[in-house]
Design an enzyme around this catalytic site. Structure first.
Site, PDB file in Angstrom:
ATOM      1  N   GLU A  21      -5.216   3.940   6.349  1.00 24.44           N
ATOM      2  CA  GLU A  21      -5.025   3.515   4.843  1.00 24.44           C
ATOM      3  C   GLU A  21      -5.610   4.926   3.995  1.00 24.44           C
ATOM      4  O   GLU A  21      -4.707   5.517   3.131  1.00 24.44           O
ATOM      5  CB  GLU A  21      -5.725   2.458   4.233  1.00 24.44           C
ATOM      6  CG  GLU A  21      -5.162   1.914   3.124  1.00 24.44           C
ATOM      7  CD  GLU A  21      -5.744   0.506   2.377  1.00 24.44           C
ATOM      8  OE1 GLU A  21      -5.120  -0.077   2.971  1.00 24.44           O
ATOM      9  OE2 GLU A  21      -6.413   0.733   1.485  1.00 24.44           O
ATOM     10  N   SER A  48     -10.950  -0.739   3.284  1.00 24.76           N
ATOM     11  CA  SER A  48     -10.271  -1.061   4.324  1.00 24.76           C
ATOM     12  C   SER A  48      -9.686   0.403   5.247  1.00 24.76           C
ATOM     13  O   SER A  48      -9.073   1.236   4.469  1.00 24.76           O
ATOM     14  CB  SER A  48      -9.103  -1.862   4.347  1.00 24.76           C
ATOM     15  OG  SER A  48      -9.469  -3.212   3.511  1.00 24.76           O
ATOM     16  N   ARG A  71       0.897  -1.242   0.022  1.00 22.15           N
ATOM     17  CA  ARG A  71      -0.049  -0.196  -0.149  1.00 22.15           C
ATOM     18  C   ARG A  71       0.848   1.388   0.008  1.00 22.15           C
ATOM     19  O   ARG A  71       0.428   1.985   0.689  1.00 22.15           O
ATOM     20  CB  ARG A  71      -1.173   0.156   1.233  1.00 22.15           C
ATOM     21  CG  ARG A  71      -1.824  -1.162   1.312  1.00 22.15           C
ATOM     22  CD  ARG A  71      -2.902  -1.134   0.365  1.00 22.15           C
ATOM     23  NE  ARG A  71      -3.953  -2.335   0.726  1.00 22.15           N
ATOM     24  CZ  ARG A  71      -3.971  -3.484   0.231  1.00 22.15           C
ATOM     25  NH1 ARG A  71      -2.840  -3.611  -0.598  1.00 22.15           N
ATOM     26  NH2 ARG A  71      -4.524  -4.408   0.664  1.00 22.15           N
TER      27      ARG A  71
HETATM   28  P1  FAD Z   1      -8.939   8.930  -4.722  1.00 20.17           P
HETATM   29  O1  FAD Z   1      -9.463   8.526  -3.430  1.00 20.17           O
HETATM   30  O2  FAD Z   1      -9.445  10.097  -5.375  1.00 20.17           O
HETATM   31  O3  FAD Z   1      -7.286   9.308  -4.377  1.00 20.17           O
HETATM   32  C1  FAD Z   1      -6.477   8.582  -3.624  1.00 20.17           C
HETATM   33  C2  FAD Z   1      -5.353   9.300  -3.413  1.00 20.17           C
HETATM   34  O4  FAD Z   1      -4.316   9.442  -4.685  1.00 20.17           O
HETATM   35  C3  FAD Z   1      -5.177  11.009  -3.148  1.00 20.17           C
HETATM   36  O5  FAD Z   1      -4.055  11.322  -2.365  1.00 20.17           O
HETATM   37  C4  FAD Z   1      -5.432  11.669  -4.385  1.00 20.17           C
HETATM   38  O6  FAD Z   1      -4.699  12.735  -4.253  1.00 20.17           O
HETATM   39  C5  FAD Z   1      -4.275  10.661  -5.296  1.00 20.17           C
HETATM   40  N1  FAD Z   1      -4.652  10.700  -6.570  1.00 20.17           N
HETATM   41  C6  FAD Z   1      -5.701  10.324  -7.297  1.00 20.17           C
HETATM   42  N2  FAD Z   1      -5.599  10.279  -8.672  1.00 20.17           N
HETATM   43  C7  FAD Z   1      -4.350  10.722  -8.861  1.00 20.17           C
HETATM   44  C8  FAD Z   1      -3.528  10.944 -10.043  1.00 20.17           C
HETATM   45  N3  FAD Z   1      -4.015  10.744 -11.261  1.00 20.17           N
HETATM   46  N4  FAD Z   1      -2.285  11.304  -9.874  1.00 20.17           N
HETATM   47  C9  FAD Z   1      -1.468  11.652  -8.803  1.00 20.17           C
HETATM   48  N5  FAD Z   1      -2.481  11.058  -7.466  1.00 20.17           N
HETATM   49  C10 FAD Z   1      -3.653  10.969  -7.577  1.00 20.17           C
HETATM   50  N6  FAD Z   1      -7.807  -0.418  -2.205  1.00 20.17           N
HETATM   51  C11 FAD Z   1      -6.979  -1.730  -2.482  1.00 20.17           C
HETATM   52  O7  FAD Z   1      -5.729  -1.497  -2.664  1.00 20.17           O
HETATM   53  N7  FAD Z   1      -7.297  -2.734  -2.625  1.00 20.17           N
HETATM   54  C12 FAD Z   1      -8.728  -3.153  -2.665  1.00 20.17           C
HETATM   55  O8  FAD Z   1      -9.117  -4.396  -2.468  1.00 20.17           O
HETATM   56  C13 FAD Z   1      -9.649  -1.940  -2.107  1.00 20.17           C
HETATM   57  N8  FAD Z   1     -10.957  -2.200  -2.083  1.00 20.17           N
HETATM   58  C14 FAD Z   1     -11.856  -1.356  -1.723  1.00 20.17           C
HETATM   59  C15 FAD Z   1     -13.181  -1.358  -1.762  1.00 20.17           C
HETATM   60  C16 FAD Z   1     -14.203  -0.438  -1.536  1.00 20.17           C
HETATM   61  C17 FAD Z   1     -15.511  -0.681  -1.248  1.00 20.17           C
HETATM   62  C18 FAD Z   1     -13.692   0.983  -1.418  1.00 20.17           C
HETATM   63  C19 FAD Z   1     -14.507   2.149  -1.210  1.00 20.17           C
HETATM   64  C20 FAD Z   1     -12.008   1.424  -1.535  1.00 20.17           C
HETATM   65  C21 FAD Z   1     -11.566   0.111  -1.764  1.00 20.17           C
HETATM   66  N9  FAD Z   1      -9.985   0.415  -1.982  1.00 20.17           N
HETATM   67  C22 FAD Z   1      -8.959  -0.596  -2.338  1.00 20.17           C
HETATM   68  C23 FAD Z   1      -9.361   1.779  -2.084  1.00 20.17           C
HETATM   69  C24 FAD Z   1      -9.396   2.560  -3.113  1.00 20.17           C
HETATM   70  O9  FAD Z   1     -10.553   2.135  -4.080  1.00 20.17           O
HETATM   71  C25 FAD Z   1      -7.994   2.411  -3.927  1.00 20.17           C
HETATM   72  O10 FAD Z   1      -7.200   2.858  -3.386  1.00 20.17           O
HETATM   73  C26 FAD Z   1      -8.537   3.148  -5.195  1.00 20.17           C
HETATM   74  O11 FAD Z   1      -7.059   3.170  -6.003  1.00 20.17           O
HETATM   75  C27 FAD Z   1      -8.490   4.460  -5.091  1.00 20.17           C
HETATM   76  O12 FAD Z   1      -8.687   5.397  -6.017  1.00 20.17           O
HETATM   77  P2  FAD Z   1      -9.428   6.757  -6.631  1.00 20.17           P
HETATM   78  O13 FAD Z   1      -9.386   7.283  -7.801  1.00 20.17           O
HETATM   79  O14 FAD Z   1     -10.856   6.692  -5.789  1.00 20.17           O
HETATM   80  O15 FAD Z   1      -8.392   7.561  -5.636  1.00 20.17           O
HETATM   81  P1  NAP Z   2      -9.837 -11.599   4.115  1.00 23.33           P
HETATM   82  O1  NAP Z   2      -9.841 -12.578   2.771  1.00 23.33           O
HETATM   83  O2  NAP Z   2     -10.928 -11.886   5.201  1.00 23.33           O
HETATM   84  O3  NAP Z   2      -8.507 -11.662   4.746  1.00 23.33           O
HETATM   85  C1  NAP Z   2      -8.256 -10.840   5.977  1.00 23.33           C
HETATM   86  C2  NAP Z   2      -6.888 -10.240   5.913  1.00 23.33           C
HETATM   87  O4  NAP Z   2      -5.739 -11.184   5.976  1.00 23.33           O
HETATM   88  C3  NAP Z   2      -6.735  -9.538   4.674  1.00 23.33           C
HETATM   89  O5  NAP Z   2      -6.579  -8.221   4.846  1.00 23.33           O
HETATM   90  C4  NAP Z   2      -5.574 -10.113   3.918  1.00 23.33           C
HETATM   91  O6  NAP Z   2      -4.437  -9.213   3.787  1.00 23.33           O
HETATM   92  C5  NAP Z   2      -4.869 -11.158   4.960  1.00 23.33           C
HETATM   93  N1  NAP Z   2      -4.854 -12.448   4.197  1.00 23.33           N
HETATM   94  C6  NAP Z   2      -5.895 -13.381   3.941  1.00 23.33           C
HETATM   95  N2  NAP Z   2      -5.408 -14.344   3.162  1.00 23.33           N
HETATM   96  C7  NAP Z   2      -3.938 -14.159   3.214  1.00 23.33           C
HETATM   97  C8  NAP Z   2      -2.892 -14.946   2.658  1.00 23.33           C
HETATM   98  N3  NAP Z   2      -3.387 -16.277   2.055  1.00 23.33           N
HETATM   99  N4  NAP Z   2      -1.601 -14.541   2.719  1.00 23.33           N
HETATM  100  C9  NAP Z   2      -1.590 -13.354   3.368  1.00 23.33           C
HETATM  101  N5  NAP Z   2      -2.377 -12.505   3.812  1.00 23.33           N
HETATM  102  C10 NAP Z   2      -3.884 -12.970   3.911  1.00 23.33           C
HETATM  103  O7  NAP Z   2      -9.943  -9.828   3.356  1.00 23.33           O
HETATM  104  P2  NAP Z   2     -10.971  -9.228   2.821  1.00 23.33           P
HETATM  105  O8  NAP Z   2     -11.307  -8.035   3.844  1.00 23.33           O
HETATM  106  O9  NAP Z   2     -12.173  -9.998   2.360  1.00 23.33           O
HETATM  107  O10 NAP Z   2     -10.296  -8.589   1.662  1.00 23.33           O
HETATM  108  C11 NAP Z   2     -10.102  -9.585   0.763  1.00 23.33           C
HETATM  109  C12 NAP Z   2      -8.821  -8.856  -0.253  1.00 23.33           C
HETATM  110  O11 NAP Z   2      -9.400  -7.697  -0.676  1.00 23.33           O
HETATM  111  C13 NAP Z   2      -7.519  -8.607   0.589  1.00 23.33           C
HETATM  112  O12 NAP Z   2      -6.569  -8.791  -0.140  1.00 23.33           O
HETATM  113  C14 NAP Z   2      -7.811  -7.124   0.999  1.00 23.33           C
HETATM  114  O13 NAP Z   2      -6.576  -6.265   1.086  1.00 23.33           O
HETATM  115  C15 NAP Z   2      -8.477  -6.699  -0.235  1.00 23.33           C
HETATM  116  N6  NAP Z   2      -9.321  -5.488   0.194  1.00 23.33           N
HETATM  117  C16 NAP Z   2      -8.685  -4.310   0.211  1.00 23.33           C
HETATM  118  C17 NAP Z   2      -9.604  -3.308   0.646  1.00 23.33           C
HETATM  119  C18 NAP Z   2      -8.754  -1.779   0.911  1.00 23.33           C
HETATM  120  O14 NAP Z   2      -9.553  -0.821   0.855  1.00 23.33           O
HETATM  121  N7  NAP Z   2      -7.651  -1.741   0.860  1.00 23.33           N
HETATM  122  C19 NAP Z   2     -10.789  -3.104   0.831  1.00 23.33           C
HETATM  123  C20 NAP Z   2     -11.598  -4.852   0.445  1.00 23.33           C
HETATM  124  C21 NAP Z   2     -10.422  -5.613   0.140  1.00 23.33           C
HETATM  125  P3  NAP Z   2      -4.185  -8.271   2.494  1.00 23.33           P
HETATM  126  O15 NAP Z   2      -5.202  -7.170   2.901  1.00 23.33           O
HETATM  127  O16 NAP Z   2      -2.634  -7.807   2.832  1.00 23.33           O
HETATM  128  O17 NAP Z   2      -4.350  -9.001   1.329  1.00 23.33           O
END
Ligand code: FAD
Ligand code: NAP
Length: 339
Positions: free
Chosen positions: A335, A239, A166
């Site tokens: 995050e 998250s 991240r």
């Molecule tokens: P924004 O929220 O608009 O911006 C995020 C940051 O990036 C800000 O600091 C902004 O200034 C900057 N930014 C945006 N665009 C640019 C650009 N073009 N150039 C430079 N800086 C920029 N994240 C994960 O990693 N894994 C997941 O599985 C995941 N699941 C999610 C599920 C849900 C339901 C939600 C709501 C969020 C989830 N996220 C997840 C978080 C999020 O969706 C991601 O981080 C996504 O990439 C953010 O994109 P955005 O366009 O909405 O960014």
């Molecule tokens: P999950 O499968 O219930 O697992 C819970 C946590 O355990 C996750 O955060 C994941 O870490 C870790 N994990 C699970 N299995 C793993 C493995 N085999 N090896 C290493 N780490 C493991 O998680 P969930 O909430 O349903 O999400 C599923 C996936 O979507 C995850 O990868 C999660 O990161 C991603 N997600 C991200 C966001 C976001 O906003 N960043 C939101 C929703 C879902 P990791 O998170 O490091 O993978």
């Protein structure tokens, strides 16, 4: 002059928490020239420039005294193709999940585990988005960003981006790089990642013995939509905390007191703790105060039931952080990007 700068604009529709704050100035960038114009507008008015995509990784705690620039550039193209795969380039404003589906429909594998993540292509490198065992860095080729200091374009290779969990150079140098377009290295032959969470099991339940990347994408979409709140109906930013990495000795210590603790050993010897497990054990799952709460199915997700302010959501997050530190000795890092 093509940039349409509006004043005093509500950002409620532009952040998935659905928090009501106002931007002093707001504009959308459809082209590189719009971005340049926005840079000179903000410099000319002595204003900060805040770039957003889909607003799905933001927590807005106050009105934004800046020019908010929403990236709205669109377009995808194959820049190179051979018998093994292709390099696909997408503009920053492309919505992420439809882009993933487009590549899968072209027979290209690589992005399937990153299905159903909200937001835009341009924001995806910011925190090296990851899910189900795949991170953006695994399929990243290069990107083009504008240096906000001088307006010059620069190409970033994988090594230049310093991707981490991240994390990236773009997150480490806030307000320096504006990502314009991103290239992905995708493959015609699928090497699938099914060993993470319930993905394989879901495919087996559906009787799919030889899954395609599209099957994996559909399975992940189904799992995610059962577990995660849809921002269209319940405000959230996914998250809210990163999964903390702790030394193996600290993990052993926690495990002696909480034998059920969930930890994943990392290559560097550290152990990744499931932050959601810690929060749930501490009793926060389903907690609600006013309109700010912790989701009832996924304790890593903070939610806005309607009228919560960014400050209220932040205060809840800080209470959770203090509690987890006190109980487990573990510091949780937020995050989403705070403003
Ligand atoms: P924004 O929220 O608009 O911006 C995020 C940051 O990036 C800000 O600091 C902004 O200034 C900057 N930014 C945006 N665009 C640019 C650009 N073009 N150039 C430079 N800086 C920029 N994240 C994960 O990693 N894994 C997941 O599985 C995941 N699941 C999610 C599920 C849900 C339901 C939600 C709501 C969020 C989830 N996220 C997840 C978080 C999020 O969706 C991601 O981080 C996504 O990439 C953010 O994109 P955005 O366009 O909405 O960014
Ligand atoms: P999950 O499968 O219930 O697992 C819970 C946590 O355990 C996750 O955060 C994941 O870490 C870790 N994990 C699970 N299995 C793993 C493995 N085999 N090896 C290493 N780490 C493991 O998680 P969930 O909430 O349903 O999400 C599923 C996936 O979507 C995850 O990868 C999660 O990161 C991603 N997600 C991200 C966001 C976001 O906003 N960043 C939101 C929703 C879902 P990791 O998170 O490091 O993978």
């Amino acid at each position: 002059m093509t940039l349409n700068v509006q004043t005093n604009v509500s950002l409620k529709a532009y952040n998935t928490f659905g928090v009501e704050v106002r931007a002093r100035y707001f504009a959308e960038a459809f082209t590189d020239d719009d971005v340049r114009e926005a840079l000179s507008y903000s410099a000319g008015h002595d204003l900060p420039l805040m770039v957003i995509g889909g607003g799905s990784n933001l927590l807005l705690t106050q009105d934004v005294d800046a020019l908010v620039l929403r990236m709205a550039s669109r377009g995808t193209r194959i820049t190179h193709e051979d018998c093994g795969g292709a390099i696909v380039e997408a503009e920053a404003g492309e919505p992420w999940h439809p882009f993933v589906l487009e590549t899968l429909a072209q027979g290209l594998a690589g992005l399937e585990n990153l299905s159903f993540i909200p937001g835009t292509v341009g924001a995806a490198p910011m925190q090296n988005i990851g899910a189900y065992g795949v991170e953006l860095k695994d399929v990243f080729h290069s990107l083009i960003a504008m240096d906000r200091h001088n307006g010059e374009l620069r190409e970033f290779t994988l090594a230049d981006c310093a991707f981490g969990y991240r994390d990236s150079v773009f997150k480490q140098q806030p307000n320096r790089w504006l990502i314009l377009r991103v290239r992905f290295k995708l493959s015609f032959s699928a090497s699938l990642h099914l060993d993470y969470g319930p993905v394989r099991q879901r495919l087996e339940e559906q009787g799919i013995k030889e899954p395609s990347p599209m099957h994996v994408s559909r399975a992940i979409c189904a799992i995610r939509s059962e577990k995660l709140p849809d921002p269209a109906t319940l405000g959230n930013a996914g998250s809210f905390f990163k999964n903390p990495l702790v030394p193996a000795e600290q993990f052993a210590f926690i495990k002696s007191a909480w034998p059920g603790v969930v930890g994943y050993p990392q290559a560097d010897g550290q152990v990744k703790l499931a932050a959601g497990w810690l929060i749930e054990q501490a009793g926060w799952k389903g907690f609600r105060e006013g309109d700010a709460g912790v989701h009832a199915l996924q304790s890593l997700v903070l939610v806005n039931y309607g009228q919560a302010s960014g400050k209220q959501l932040l205060a809840l997050a800080q209470r959770i952080q203090s509690d987890i530190l006190e109980r487990f000795g573990v510091a949780l890092e937020m995050e989403p990007n705070l403003y």
